[in-house]
Write a protein that holds these residues in place. Structure first.
Motif: not given
Length: 403
Positions: A325-349
């Motif tokens: 990505l540009a501005g500022p130059p950086r690399v984005r690594l994404t790991v995605r799955d279609d599994g059970t997921g998690f409670d959005p309330a736990d995202a910060d934990r």
């Protein structure tokens, strides 16, 4: 009642000892500098006064108007004595004048706070008396000023000693904190799997003693093997948490695409066995070079993929994507799955060490927390979000190494 902490006591004693030593050293240096300054100034003033009195004795014949703070006594060849008015009591020193008049060498002496020089001057004998009071007063003023400066310097030395001691013992405090955290993590994380392995080993031993055949004990043996593998992964995470996290500054150039490709290749067999589709998308013509430690970054990708496999059912899909990505130059690594997921309330934990979900059933362990420590140590960020069609999406941003 709070129990004493030996580590804190050790750190406190070390800090106190260093502070005292630094303070003493700085105070001695200030004292030495003050003493040298006082000696030099006093010596210069004495030399100036001596030169002035000698000059007066060599050139002055008029006893009426000598330099300030001086008195002249002149003994002529006939024995007549003339003197400056208001001469201090006890002067002239007639014995010294008699010795010089009799052919003796010029004399210089200090008595009663006065510098006395007696010498021949033609047919006469001249004695000049110079007061040391001004020099002594100046010395006292200088001594008072130096004393005040020494007190201020001592206060500054105490503050500097405390700051230097705190700075010097900071690595020790960090090492003790890491040690305490490692012990707490190890005791917390290893207690349950070790107990489970012990129980499974006991059951397997009982089955063997009862004459069970291989087919009967095979499931328990497989569970025992799986348990040892999980225990090994936990130990690896614990060791890595003390060795690699936050130490990107001692690394080098790392192509994150090469790291991701190697980790994904290592999961191919697991993906086939679990009937999970595993894909990798990156641009081979645009190297995603970052600064860091390859082993630490490899462990991060490994932890994210392991987490995805643990929550993805057979027939699911796990995707790893890498973009510059540009501005500022950086690399984005994404790991995605279609599994059970998690409670959005736990995202910060999710990245807290050994945190539990809001339902108190799901444990997040150490892997994601370690990944967060490594990524932030490399100057990047890691976030977690729910996927648009279920599952989870973990995204890492790392600064792109300038080429």
């Amino acid at each position: 009642m709070n129990r004493p902490d030996p580590d804190r006591d050790l750190l406190r004693r070390a800090r106190r000892s260093l502070a005292v030593r630094h303070t003493v050293v700085i105070a001695l240096i200030l004292l030495a500098v003050g003493a040298v300054a006082l000696y030099v100034v006093a010596r210069e003033e004495r030399a100036a006064l001596t030169a002035s009195v000698r000059q007066t004795a060599a050139t002055e014949e008029d006893v009426v108007d000598p330099p300030a703070g001086s008195w002249i006594f002149r003994l002529d060849a006939a024995g007549g004595l003339t003197a400056t008015d208001d001469a201090p009591p006890g002067f002239p020193d007639r014995a010294a004048m008699a010795r010089v008049r009799a052919g003796g060498a010029a004399e210089q002496a200090e008595t009663g706070g006065y510098l006395v020089i007696t010498r021949p001057h033609g047919d006469a004998t001249v004695q000049v008396v110079g007061s040391l009071a001004a020099q002594q007063a100046e010395t006292r003023r200088l001594l008072a000023a130096l004393g005040g400066a020494e007190l201020l310097g001592l206060a500054a030395a105490v503050v500097a000693g405390l700051l230097l001691a705190r700075h010097a013992t900071a690595p020790l405090g960090e090492a003790l904190a890491r040690q305490r955290r490692f012990v707490a993590d190890a005791s917390h994380e290893l207690r349950t799997p070790i107990a489970q392995l012990h129980t499974r080993a006991q059951l397997l031993d009982q089955e063997l003693r009862s004459g069970a055949v291989a087919a009967d004990i095979a499931p328990d043996a497989r569970r025992l093997v799986a348990g040892t593998r999980q225990l090994g992964e936990i130990v690896e995470d614990l060791l890595l948490s003390t060795q690699l996290a936050g130490r990107a500054e001692i690394g080098g150039e790392v192509d994150l695409g090469v790291v991701a490709d190697g980790v994904v290749a290592g999961f191919r067999h697991r993906a086939e066995a679990a009937r999970i589709e595993l894909s990798l998308r990156l641009d081979p013509d645009r190297p995603s070079t970052v600064h860091g430690r390859p082993a630490a970054l490899r462990r991060v990708v490994n932890a994210l993929l392991d987490n995805a496999f643990n929550h993805t059912a057979p027939g699911g899909h796990i995707a790893v994507e890498l973009h510059n990505l540009a501005g500022p130059p950086r690399v984005r690594l994404t790991v995605r799955d279609d599994g059970t997921g998690f409670d959005p309330a736990d995202a910060d934990r999710l990245f807290d060490r050994f945190a539990r979900g809001h339902d108190d059933h799901r444990r997040f362990g150490l892997g994601l927390a370690l990944a967060h420590e490594v990524v932030t140590g490399h100057g990047g960020t890691i976030t977690a979000a729910a996927g648009p069609a279920g599952g989870a999406v973990f995204t890492i941003h790392l600064p792109l190494r300038a080429g």
